[in-house]
Design a protein around this motif. Structure first.
Motif, PDB file in Angstrom:
ATOM      1  N   LEU A 185       0.833  -1.202   0.000  1.00  0.00           N
ATOM      2  CA  LEU A 185       0.000   0.000   0.000  1.00  0.00           C
ATOM      3  C   LEU A 185       0.868   1.253   0.000  1.00  0.00           C
ATOM      4  CD1 LEU A 185      -2.811  -1.001   2.525  1.00  0.00           C
ATOM      5  CD2 LEU A 185      -3.040  -0.709   0.045  1.00  0.00           C
ATOM      6  N   HIS A 186       1.971   1.197   0.748  1.00  0.00           N
ATOM      7  CA  HIS A 186       2.896   2.328   0.789  1.00  0.00           C
ATOM      8  C   HIS A 186       3.482   2.597  -0.592  1.00  0.00           C
ATOM      9  CE1 HIS A 186       6.307   4.883   1.799  1.00  0.00           C
ATOM     10  NE2 HIS A 186       7.078   4.004   1.179  1.00  0.00           N
ATOM     11  N   PHE A 187       3.902   1.552  -1.312  1.00  0.00           N
ATOM     12  CA  PHE A 187       4.472   1.726  -2.648  1.00  0.00           C
ATOM     13  C   PHE A 187       3.465   2.390  -3.579  1.00  0.00           C
ATOM     14  CE2 PHE A 187       7.330  -2.226  -1.931  1.00  0.00           C
ATOM     15  CZ  PHE A 187       8.237  -1.431  -1.222  1.00  0.00           C
ATOM     16  N   LEU A 188       2.222   1.957  -3.486  1.00  0.00           N
ATOM     17  CA  LEU A 188       1.162   2.538  -4.304  1.00  0.00           C
ATOM     18  C   LEU A 188       0.944   4.004  -3.938  1.00  0.00           C
ATOM     19  CD1 LEU A 188      -1.194   2.070  -6.338  1.00  0.00           C
ATOM     20  CD2 LEU A 188      -2.610   1.476  -4.376  1.00  0.00           C
ATOM     21  N   TYR A 189       0.853   4.269  -2.633  1.00  0.00           N
ATOM     22  CA  TYR A 189       0.594   5.626  -2.160  1.00  0.00           C
ATOM     23  C   TYR A 189       1.746   6.565  -2.505  1.00  0.00           C
ATOM     24  CZ  TYR A 189      -0.467   9.457   1.057  1.00  0.00           C
ATOM     25  OH  TYR A 189      -0.738  10.683   1.599  1.00  0.00           O
ATOM     26  N   ALA A 190       2.983   6.078  -2.437  1.00  0.00           N
ATOM     27  CA  ALA A 190       4.152   6.911  -2.738  1.00  0.00           C
ATOM     28  C   ALA A 190       4.113   7.396  -4.182  1.00  0.00           C
ATOM     29  CB  ALA A 190       5.433   6.118  -2.474  1.00  0.00           C
ATOM     30  N   ARG A 191       3.696   6.536  -5.089  1.00  0.00           N
ATOM     31  CA  ARG A 191       3.604   6.951  -6.496  1.00  0.00           C
ATOM     32  C   ARG A 191       2.569   8.056  -6.671  1.00  0.00           C
ATOM     33  NH1 ARG A 191       3.676   1.466  -7.693  1.00  0.00           N
ATOM     34  NH2 ARG A 191       1.575   1.480  -8.541  1.00  0.00           N
ATOM     35  N   TYR A 192       1.441   7.925  -5.959  1.00  0.00           N
ATOM     36  CA  TYR A 192       0.415   8.957  -6.065  1.00  0.00           C
ATOM     37  C   TYR A 192       0.867  10.266  -5.422  1.00  0.00           C
ATOM     38  CZ  TYR A 192      -3.180   6.160  -8.257  1.00  0.00           C
ATOM     39  OH  TYR A 192      -3.884   5.424  -9.176  1.00  0.00           O
ATOM     40  N   LEU A 193       1.648  10.167  -4.351  1.00  0.00           N
ATOM     41  CA  LEU A 193       2.202  11.393  -3.755  1.00  0.00           C
ATOM     42  C   LEU A 193       3.084  12.122  -4.752  1.00  0.00           C
ATOM     43  CD1 LEU A 193       3.245  10.564  -0.061  1.00  0.00           C
ATOM     44  CD2 LEU A 193       1.662  12.364  -0.814  1.00  0.00           C
ATOM     45  N   LEU A 194       3.916  11.370  -5.474  1.00  0.00           N
ATOM     46  CA  LEU A 194       4.777  12.005  -6.471  1.00  0.00           C
ATOM     47  C   LEU A 194       3.958  12.538  -7.645  1.00  0.00           C
ATOM     48  CD1 LEU A 194       7.536  12.842  -7.418  1.00  0.00           C
ATOM     49  CD2 LEU A 194       7.902  10.538  -8.325  1.00  0.00           C
ATOM     50  N   LEU A 195       2.908  11.822  -8.013  1.00  0.00           N
ATOM     51  CA  LEU A 195       2.028  12.295  -9.082  1.00  0.00           C
ATOM     52  C   LEU A 195       1.407  13.646  -8.722  1.00  0.00           C
ATOM     53  CD1 LEU A 195       0.169  12.215 -11.557  1.00  0.00           C
ATOM     54  CD2 LEU A 195      -1.306  10.619 -10.304  1.00  0.00           C
ATOM     55  N   PHE A 196       0.847  13.757  -7.514  1.00  0.00           N
ATOM     56  CA  PHE A 196       0.236  15.021  -7.090  1.00  0.00           C
ATOM     57  C   PHE A 196       1.289  16.107  -6.919  1.00  0.00           C
ATOM     58  CE2 PHE A 196      -3.443  12.445  -6.409  1.00  0.00           C
ATOM     59  CZ  PHE A 196      -4.528  13.317  -6.404  1.00  0.00           C
ATOM     60  N   THR A 197       2.498  15.722  -6.498  1.00  0.00           N
ATOM     61  CA  THR A 197       3.594  16.691  -6.390  1.00  0.00           C
ATOM     62  C   THR A 197       3.975  17.205  -7.777  1.00  0.00           C
ATOM     63  OG1 THR A 197       4.460  15.608  -4.408  1.00  0.00           O
ATOM     64  CG2 THR A 197       5.980  17.000  -5.634  1.00  0.00           C
ATOM     65  N   LYS A 198       4.022  16.297  -8.734  1.00  0.00           N
ATOM     66  CA  LYS A 198       4.340  16.658 -10.114  1.00  0.00           C
ATOM     67  C   LYS A 198       3.340  17.686 -10.654  1.00  0.00           C
ATOM     68  CE  LYS A 198       4.529  14.507 -14.727  1.00  0.00           C
ATOM     69  NZ  LYS A 198       4.543  13.199 -15.447  1.00  0.00           N
ATOM     70  N   ARG A 199       2.062  17.442 -10.422  1.00  0.00           N
ATOM     71  CA  ARG A 199       1.027  18.358 -10.921  1.00  0.00           C
ATOM     72  C   ARG A 199       1.121  19.715 -10.230  1.00  0.00           C
ATOM     73  NH1 ARG A 199      -4.569  15.114 -11.055  1.00  0.00           N
ATOM     74  NH2 ARG A 199      -5.194  17.036 -12.097  1.00  0.00           N
ATOM     75  N   LYS A 200       1.407  19.700  -8.926  1.00  0.00           N
ATOM     76  CA  LYS A 200       1.527  20.947  -8.182  1.00  0.00           C
ATOM     77  C   LYS A 200       2.761  21.725  -8.632  1.00  0.00           C
ATOM     78  CE  LYS A 200      -0.225  23.527  -4.869  1.00  0.00           C
ATOM     79  NZ  LYS A 200      -1.603  24.028  -4.909  1.00  0.00           N
ATOM     80  N   PHE A 201       3.858  21.028  -8.864  1.00  0.00           N
ATOM     81  CA  PHE A 201       5.078  21.666  -9.327  1.00  0.00           C
ATOM     82  C   PHE A 201       4.850  22.320 -10.696  1.00  0.00           C
ATOM     83  CE2 PHE A 201       9.097  21.882 -11.519  1.00  0.00           C
ATOM     84  CZ  PHE A 201      10.035  22.205 -10.548  1.00  0.00           C
ATOM     85  N   ASP A 202       4.209  21.595 -11.574  1.00  0.00           N
ATOM     86  CA  ASP A 202       3.915  22.125 -12.910  1.00  0.00           C
ATOM     87  C   ASP A 202       3.034  23.372 -12.820  1.00  0.00           C
ATOM     88  OD1 ASP A 202       4.355  21.962 -15.604  1.00  0.00           O
ATOM     89  OD2 ASP A 202       2.674  20.614 -16.003  1.00  0.00           O
ATOM     90  N   GLN A 203       2.093  23.336 -11.900  1.00  0.00           N
ATOM     91  CA  GLN A 203       1.148  24.448 -11.728  1.00  0.00           C
ATOM     92  C   GLN A 203       1.827  25.695 -11.135  1.00  0.00           C
ATOM     93  OE1 GLN A 203      -2.100  23.476  -9.081  1.00  0.00           O
ATOM     94  NE2 GLN A 203      -2.441  25.623  -8.589  1.00  0.00           N
ATOM     95  N   LYS A 204       2.695  25.499 -10.140  1.00  0.00           N
ATOM     96  CA  LYS A 204       3.263  26.637  -9.404  1.00  0.00           C
ATOM     97  C   LYS A 204       4.559  27.177  -9.983  1.00  0.00           C
ATOM     98  CE  LYS A 204       3.075  27.060  -4.933  1.00  0.00           C
ATOM     99  NZ  LYS A 204       3.194  26.862  -3.464  1.00  0.00           N
TER     100      LYS A 204
END
Length: 206
Positions: A185-204
């Motif tokens: 579950l952690h491995f799955l969640y970590a990928r989604y954390l990076l995905l949301f970080t990626k989108r936020k980085f692109d936005q800001k």
């Protein structure tokens, strides 16, 4: 008989949902958003060499490392920095949801923007313990390590996110079955954390 049929249906539905979730994760996260596991596990970076620099500290219980890429915006000058990456991590909506659910300190955008991310600075439960030009590492009170690395090459921005846990963490000793489930579950969640970080980085910042 009815109980047997009910259990069979439950098993079938659960299996279909599990296969569907894994397939959706593969298509959305790995293929469409290009967030992938890195087998080299940051061996030569701050996280991978942590134990060598801190021989008196407890050992690490494994390392996971994920990477994704963003195309550099032509309107930007290409000067990105590690502070922007961790800013995007701590201000992304998935991390904010995590802090709410775990009753940790919920950060607002202004608090994150005002943080200098210098050694000793703390956001939520994570404290900056090491930093260089392209990398930064945080440690929580209960022994979790978070690691980030930023690199730019050929008009692409490379975002790296990794984590580990010290062997003296209260979460390090769990029954094998539970540990296996939580780890996946952690491995799955970590990928989604990076995905949301990626989108936020692109936005800001891009």
């Amino acid at each position: 008989m009815k109980t047997s049929v009910t259990l069979r249906k439950l098993f079938t539905v659960t299996s279909v949902l599990a296969i569907g979730a894994v397939s959706l994760d593969y298509l959305l996260v790995k293929k469409y958003f290009n967030v992938n596991y890195c087998p080299e596990n940051a061996q030569h970076d701050l996280l991978g060499t942590y134990s060598h620099r801190n021989p008196n500290e407890p050992s690490l219980c494994g390392i996971d490392h994920y990477r994704t890429f963003i195309s550099q915006n032509k309107n930007q000058d290409g000067h990105y920095n590690i502070n922007q990456l961790v800013n995007a991590f701590f201000s992304n909506p998935l991390f904010k949801l995590q802090t709410r659910l775990l009753d940790e300190q919920v950060l607002n955008e202004q608090q994150v923007d005002e943080c200098k991310f210098e050694i000793g600075d703390k956001l939520s439960e994570f404290k900056v313990i090491e930093k260089n030009e392209n990398e930064i590492m945080f440690k929580s009170n209960d022994g979790y390590l978070l690691w980030f690395k930023l690199a730019s090459k050929n008009n692409e921005i490379q975002l790296n996110f990794g984590s580990s846990m010290l062997s003296d963490s209260p979460h390090a000793v769990l029954p094998p079955v539970i540990d296996k489930v939580i780890l996946n579950l952690h491995f799955l969640y970590a990928r989604y954390l990076l995905l949301f970080t990626k989108r936020k980085f692109d936005q800001k910042f891009n």
